[in-house]
Motif scaffolding. Structure first.
Motif, PDB file in Angstrom:
ATOM      1  N   ILE A  22       0.835  -1.197   0.000  1.00  0.00           N
ATOM      2  CA  ILE A  22       0.000   0.000   0.000  1.00  0.00           C
ATOM      3  C   ILE A  22       0.876   1.255   0.000  1.00  0.00           C
ATOM      4  O   ILE A  22       1.929   1.290   0.647  1.00  0.00           O
ATOM      5  CB  ILE A  22      -0.988  -0.005   1.204  1.00  0.00           C
ATOM      6  CG1 ILE A  22      -1.826   1.280   1.233  1.00  0.00           C
ATOM      7  CG2 ILE A  22      -0.267  -0.205   2.537  1.00  0.00           C
ATOM      8  CD1 ILE A  22      -3.032   1.216   2.134  1.00  0.00           C
ATOM      9  N   ALA A  23       0.457   2.256  -0.775  1.00  0.00           N
ATOM     10  CA  ALA A  23       1.155   3.538  -0.822  1.00  0.00           C
ATOM     11  C   ALA A  23       0.133   4.649  -0.608  1.00  0.00           C
ATOM     12  O   ALA A  23      -0.901   4.698  -1.271  1.00  0.00           O
ATOM     13  CB  ALA A  23       1.841   3.712  -2.169  1.00  0.00           C
ATOM     14  N   ILE A  24       0.412   5.508   0.369  1.00  0.00           N
ATOM     15  CA  ILE A  24      -0.517   6.588   0.713  1.00  0.00           C
ATOM     16  C   ILE A  24       0.226   7.916   0.640  1.00  0.00           C
ATOM     17  O   ILE A  24       1.400   8.011   1.029  1.00  0.00           O
ATOM     18  CB  ILE A  24      -1.100   6.392   2.134  1.00  0.00           C
ATOM     19  CG1 ILE A  24      -1.779   5.023   2.253  1.00  0.00           C
ATOM     20  CG2 ILE A  24      -2.073   7.510   2.497  1.00  0.00           C
ATOM     21  CD1 ILE A  24      -2.195   4.664   3.660  1.00  0.00           C
ATOM     22  N   GLN A  25      -0.459   8.930   0.129  1.00  0.00           N
ATOM     23  CA  GLN A  25       0.149  10.252   0.036  1.00  0.00           C
ATOM     24  C   GLN A  25      -0.925  11.293   0.349  1.00  0.00           C
ATOM     25  O   GLN A  25      -2.068  11.162  -0.078  1.00  0.00           O
ATOM     26  CB  GLN A  25       0.664  10.438  -1.396  1.00  0.00           C
ATOM     27  CG  GLN A  25       1.814  11.413  -1.498  1.00  0.00           C
ATOM     28  CD  GLN A  25       2.341  11.492  -2.911  1.00  0.00           C
ATOM     29  OE1 GLN A  25       1.624  11.263  -3.879  1.00  0.00           O
ATOM     30  NE2 GLN A  25       3.599  11.855  -3.051  1.00  0.00           N
ATOM     31  N   LEU A  26      -0.543  12.328   1.090  1.00  0.00           N
ATOM     32  CA  LEU A  26      -1.506  13.397   1.350  1.00  0.00           C
ATOM     33  C   LEU A  26      -0.788  14.736   1.428  1.00  0.00           C
ATOM     34  O   LEU A  26       0.424  14.803   1.650  1.00  0.00           O
ATOM     35  CB  LEU A  26      -2.311  13.128   2.620  1.00  0.00           C
ATOM     36  CG  LEU A  26      -1.601  13.002   3.965  1.00  0.00           C
ATOM     37  CD1 LEU A  26      -1.262  14.348   4.573  1.00  0.00           C
ATOM     38  CD2 LEU A  26      -2.485  12.237   4.941  1.00  0.00           C
ATOM     39  N   LEU A  27      -1.578  15.787   1.225  1.00  0.00           N
ATOM     40  CA  LEU A  27      -1.041  17.152   1.302  1.00  0.00           C
ATOM     41  C   LEU A  27      -1.303  17.712   2.692  1.00  0.00           C
ATOM     42  O   LEU A  27      -2.430  17.667   3.188  1.00  0.00           O
ATOM     43  CB  LEU A  27      -1.721  18.050   0.261  1.00  0.00           C
ATOM     44  CG  LEU A  27      -1.406  17.746  -1.203  1.00  0.00           C
ATOM     45  CD1 LEU A  27      -2.373  18.487  -2.114  1.00  0.00           C
ATOM     46  CD2 LEU A  27       0.031  18.124  -1.545  1.00  0.00           C
ATOM     47  N   MET A  28      -0.275  18.228   3.339  1.00  0.00           N
ATOM     48  CA  MET A  28      -0.426  18.783   4.685  1.00  0.00           C
ATOM     49  C   MET A  28      -1.409  19.963   4.693  1.00  0.00           C
ATOM     50  O   MET A  28      -2.151  20.165   5.645  1.00  0.00           O
ATOM     51  CB  MET A  28       0.922  19.250   5.232  1.00  0.00           C
ATOM     52  CG  MET A  28       1.949  18.139   5.376  1.00  0.00           C
ATOM     53  SD  MET A  28       1.344  16.715   6.259  1.00  0.00           S
ATOM     54  CE  MET A  28       1.906  17.072   7.903  1.00  0.00           C
TER      55      MET A  28
END
Lengths: 183, 158
Positions: free
Chosen positions: A62-68
């Protein structure tokens, strides 16, 4: 930064391979992640509804990315302090997680509890974390939900002494990611 | 005797009053400063979120150009647009609802990327009446780029 490379490798690897085996990839761009800080002075909560997450059902990776900056706070001032002073979003605009869901192939309708382990990168600092996760697999996709705790100090986030009582040392992070088949 | 007492006491009383007056002024001054400080800090603490509707867009461009800029140099483009109110013109690709709010996706005809606009609750009705493929202008705050450009607190301009 090694982890960032790993993350992009996973993301682009998953995206590139989608022509060959699209049915193995599940994706969401509207995942939910929130964090909560409880202290005697105030409770601070922030929600992010724009989380990108990709699951490979073949490997359980799994790969997760988010913008602060996509974290929404009750008060504008909290958001401002968070981005400008604590996590320094202008320098580190994203947080990432790359890891795997343990024993993914054994999960089904009755066996929905697993563990998710991997590297969380916030404020440019990497930290290995693990979290209990509820995995619901149905015809609509794969839903992952759970929560875990992180220490502010592990990510080199400096809280000024004057507000040290306003912000908890340990932050609770909750997530709910509803992945749909990627095609 | 009486006169004597009077002549001693009178100056004493005025001196006493003067001291009391100064103390009073200091106390009043202290309270005023405290109250003003409290009001200012409360105002600051409760500072409202950016009002997108009343703000003028710092940049105004098409969806295609914004995506092109992000794909050519993410870092510089990020510094240019994030936290700014920007206005984007593009074609509606998808309208969805997410936890009570509406989301409009503007797609670039050339690349795989899109602009995901999280709309304000006040615009829900207007957004739901939009047709797929319609040309719209959306104003909002840019938060950055993942696989797509992300905008929050968006409103429909037209």
């Amino acid at each position: 930064m090694n982890n960032m490379r790993g993350f992009y490798f996973i993301v682009f690897g998953i995206l590139l391979m989608h022509n060959i085996s699209a049915q193995d990839k599940y994706l969401t761009k509207e995942g939910f992640v929130s964090f909560f800080s409880h202290s005697i002075v105030e409770d601070i909560k922030a929600d992010n509804n724009q989380v990108l997450s990709i699951v490979d059902t073949k490997t359980g990776k799994i790969a997760i990315q988010l913008l602060m900056r996509s974290f929404m706070f009750e008060k504008a001032l909290m958001r401002e302090h968070f981005n400008e002073n604590y996590v320094e979003s202008y320098k580190f605009p994203k947080a990432t997680f790359s890891g795997e869901i343990r024993n993914f192939e054994e999960l089904d309708e009755t066996n929905t509890i697993s563990e998710i382990v991997g590297i969380l990168t916030v404020h440019g600092k990497e930290k290995e974390i693990s979290s209990k996760v509820t995995v619901i697999i149905d015809e609509n996709g794969i839903t992952l939900s759970g929560d875990f705790k992180v220490e502010v100090a592990d990510f080199d986030i400096k809280i000024p002494a004057i507000v040290t009582n306003n912000i908890a040392k340990t932050i609770k992070v909750s997530f709910e990611l509803h992945h749909e088949p990627y095609n | 005797m009486l006169l004597n007492v009077g002549s001693i006491k009178v100056p004493l009383i005025t001196k006493d009053l003067k001291v009391k007056g100064r103390k009073f002024k200091i106390i009043i001054g202290f309270f005023l400063t405290a109250i003003i400080g409290l009001i200012v800090s409360l105002y600051y603490y409760n500072k409202p979120h950016v009002n997108v509707e009343k703000s003028t867009a710092v940049y105004s461009l098409t969806a295609q150009n914004l995506i092109k800029e992000y794909r050519s140099n993410e870092k510089n483009t990020n510094e240019k647009y994030t936290e700014r109110v920007i206005q984007i013109e593009g074609d509606v690709y998808e309208i969805s609802t997410l936890r009570g709010n509406t989301v409009v996706t503007l797609k670039d005809s050339v690349s795989e990327s899109s602009i995901i606009c999280h709309m304000q609750a006040e615009d829900t009705k207007k957004v739901l009446s939009l047709k797929k493929g319609a040309r719209v202008t959306i104003k909002g705050v840019c938060t950055g780029y993942l696989l797509d450009v992300i905008m929050v607190r968006c409103i429909l301009v037209e």
